[in-house]
Scaffold this motif. Structure first.
Motif, short mmCIF file in Angstrom:
data_model
loop_
_atom_site.label_atom_id
_atom_site.label_comp_id
_atom_site.label_asym_id
_atom_site.label_seq_id
_atom_site.Cartn_x
_atom_site.Cartn_y
_atom_site.Cartn_z
N GLU A 100 -5.10 -19.45 -50.38
CA GLU A 100 -5.53 -19.18 -51.76
C GLU A 100 -6.60 -18.09 -51.79
OE1 GLU A 100 -5.95 -19.54 -55.97
OE2 GLU A 100 -4.35 -19.85 -54.50
N GLN A 101 -7.52 -18.12 -50.84
CA GLN A 101 -8.54 -17.08 -50.78
C GLN A 101 -7.90 -15.71 -50.56
OE1 GLN A 101 -12.04 -17.63 -51.32
NE2 GLN A 101 -10.98 -19.44 -52.06
N ALA A 102 -6.86 -15.67 -49.74
CA ALA A 102 -6.16 -14.40 -49.51
C ALA A 102 -5.47 -13.92 -50.78
CB ALA A 102 -5.14 -14.58 -48.39
N ARG A 103 -4.90 -14.84 -51.53
CA ARG A 103 -4.22 -14.47 -52.78
C ARG A 103 -5.19 -13.86 -53.77
NH1 ARG A 103 -3.15 -16.18 -57.82
NH2 ARG A 103 -4.59 -17.94 -57.64
N LEU A 104 -6.42 -14.35 -53.77
CA LEU A 104 -7.42 -13.87 -54.71
C LEU A 104 -8.13 -12.61 -54.23
CD1 LEU A 104 -9.06 -17.30 -55.66
CD2 LEU A 104 -7.40 -15.99 -57.01
N GLU A 109 -10.97 -5.39 -46.21
CA GLU A 109 -12.00 -5.92 -45.31
C GLU A 109 -12.04 -7.44 -45.36
OE1 GLU A 109 -16.76 -5.25 -44.31
OE2 GLU A 109 -15.88 -4.40 -46.13
N GLU A 110 -11.96 -8.01 -46.57
CA GLU A 110 -11.97 -9.47 -46.70
C GLU A 110 -10.77 -10.09 -45.99
OE1 GLU A 110 -12.04 -10.30 -50.85
OE2 GLU A 110 -14.17 -9.87 -51.09
N LEU A 111 -9.61 -9.48 -46.15
CA LEU A 111 -8.40 -10.02 -45.53
C LEU A 111 -8.43 -9.88 -44.01
CD1 LEU A 111 -5.75 -8.81 -48.11
CD2 LEU A 111 -6.42 -11.17 -47.67
N ALA A 112 -8.99 -8.79 -43.53
CA ALA A 112 -9.11 -8.60 -42.08
C ALA A 112 -10.04 -9.65 -41.48
CB ALA A 112 -9.61 -7.19 -41.77
N ASN A 113 -11.17 -9.88 -42.15
CA ASN A 113 -12.11 -10.90 -41.67
C ASN A 113 -11.49 -12.29 -41.71
OD1 ASN A 113 -14.23 -9.10 -41.13
ND2 ASN A 113 -14.98 -9.20 -43.23
N LEU A 114 -10.71 -12.56 -42.76
CA LEU A 114 -10.04 -13.85 -42.88
C LEU A 114 -9.01 -14.03 -41.77
CD1 LEU A 114 -9.54 -16.47 -44.42
CD2 LEU A 114 -8.02 -15.21 -45.96
N THR A 115 -8.30 -12.97 -41.45
CA THR A 115 -7.31 -13.03 -40.38
C THR A 115 -7.96 -13.39 -39.05
OG1 THR A 115 -5.90 -11.38 -41.47
CG2 THR A 115 -5.60 -11.68 -39.10
N HIS A 116 -9.06 -12.73 -38.75
CA HIS A 116 -9.78 -13.02 -37.50
C HIS A 116 -10.29 -14.46 -37.49
CE1 HIS A 116 -12.98 -11.62 -34.37
NE2 HIS A 116 -11.98 -12.26 -33.81
N LEU A 131 -1.10 -12.07 -43.93
CA LEU A 131 -0.71 -10.73 -43.50
C LEU A 131 0.22 -10.06 -44.50
CD1 LEU A 131 -0.24 -11.20 -39.65
CD2 LEU A 131 -2.24 -10.42 -40.92
N ALA A 132 1.02 -10.85 -45.20
CA ALA A 132 1.86 -10.28 -46.25
C ALA A 132 1.00 -9.66 -47.34
CB ALA A 132 2.78 -11.35 -46.83
N ARG A 133 -0.06 -10.38 -47.71
CA ARG A 133 -1.00 -9.87 -48.71
C ARG A 133 -1.72 -8.63 -48.18
NH1 ARG A 133 -2.39 -8.77 -53.74
NH2 ARG A 133 -4.61 -9.05 -54.19
N LEU A 134 -2.11 -8.68 -46.91
CA LEU A 134 -2.80 -7.55 -46.29
C LEU A 134 -1.91 -6.31 -46.27
CD1 LEU A 134 -5.26 -6.52 -44.62
CD2 LEU A 134 -4.09 -7.35 -42.59
N GLU A 135 -0.64 -6.50 -45.96
CA GLU A 135 0.28 -5.38 -45.88
C GLU A 135 0.49 -4.73 -47.24
OE1 GLU A 135 4.13 -4.40 -43.12
OE2 GLU A 135 3.85 -6.44 -43.84
#
Length: 255
Positions: A100-104, A109-116, A131-135
């Motif tokens: 949900e955080q990724a969707r929002l 940068e936020e998505l990269a940090n979340l991935t790690h 990663l779909a959201r990141l892409e």
């Protein structure tokens, strides 16, 4: 969720103590690795029972220590009740909450940090949606600086996944695509910069240079060399980038 956390605390011998306590986790030991996973998962749920102090660099065998500062606060119980809507266990709640955080999220940068963070928490099952959201965001982002800020974190996540034997291979094509765009757009992104912008770009150049060498991909080493060569050939090159002449002649770059 509260009951599940208590089971983990008992099994992993982590006491809820109001006084600050420092622990050194040796991730070569199963119990310490599982303690690390739990603390990282709680951090993702914004329950900061532990604060990561230091993390040793990856060693030759992919082992390292984590130093955590622990302190249990009474309000954590209330927060656990609030986030229980995301799942009945720490694992399921953290996975759903992170998705949900990724969707929002609207920043790379936020998505990269979340991935790690997901890899550190041993939650690779959440990666596909993140990663779909990141892409999607990466494909529509034309700011070379933002891509340069994102790639080092993703590369560290890829390296972490490899070291911990987690499948982070989905990261590779995303990193590749970003690096290609960085190499193509770099000379233009460095034109007509003022001193502050040049300093920011200097830091980004250092980070990407270290990342390219860490990835040990000869194709990207060549592309990066070409991009830097085009950059230093510019008229009126900002003085902050003069060090690149030395880099281009260093070991590891083609002549």
């Amino acid at each position: 969720l509260v009951a599940d956390l208590m089971r983990h605390q008992k099994r992993l011998r982590l006491k809820q103590e109001s006084l600050q306590k420092k622990i050194d986790l040796d991730l070569r030991k199963t119990i310490d690795l599982e303690r690390s996973h739990l603390l990282h998962r709680l951090t993702l749920l914004k329950i900061n029972w532990g604060t990561l102090q230091t993390q040793a660099p990856y060693g030759a065998k992919g082992t390292f220590h984590e130093i955590w500062q622990l302190q249990w606060l009474p309000e954590f119980v209330l927060h656990l009740i609030e986030v229980a809507a995301w799942g009945n266990t720490v694992e399921t709640a953290t996975t759903a909450f992170s998705i949900e955080q990724a969707r929002l999220s609207n920043t790379l940068e936020e998505l990269a940090n979340l991935t790690h963070a997901l890899l550190q928490a041993n939650l690779p099952q959440a990666l596909p949606k993140i990663l779909a959201r990141l892409e999607i965001l990466a494909s529509t982002n034309t700011a070379i600086g933002q891509l340069m800020d994102t790639v080092p974190t993703l590369a560290k996540a890829l390296r972490y996944g490899s070291v911990r034997e987690l499948d982070a291979s989905q990261l590779q094509p995303i990193i590749n695509g970003m690096l290609e765009r960085i190499c193509i757009g770099l000379p233009y992104a460095c034109m007509s910069l003022d001193n502050d912008a040049a300093q920011a770009m200097h830091t980004r150049l250092l980070n990407i240079h270290q990342t390219v060498l860490m990835l040990e991909d000869t194709n990207f080493v060549t592309l990066w060399h070409q991009a830097l060569s085009m950059l230093v050939a510019q008229d009126n090159l900002h003085g902050r980038f003069l060090w690149l002449h030395k880099v281009l002649g260093s070991v590891g770059f083609p002549n």
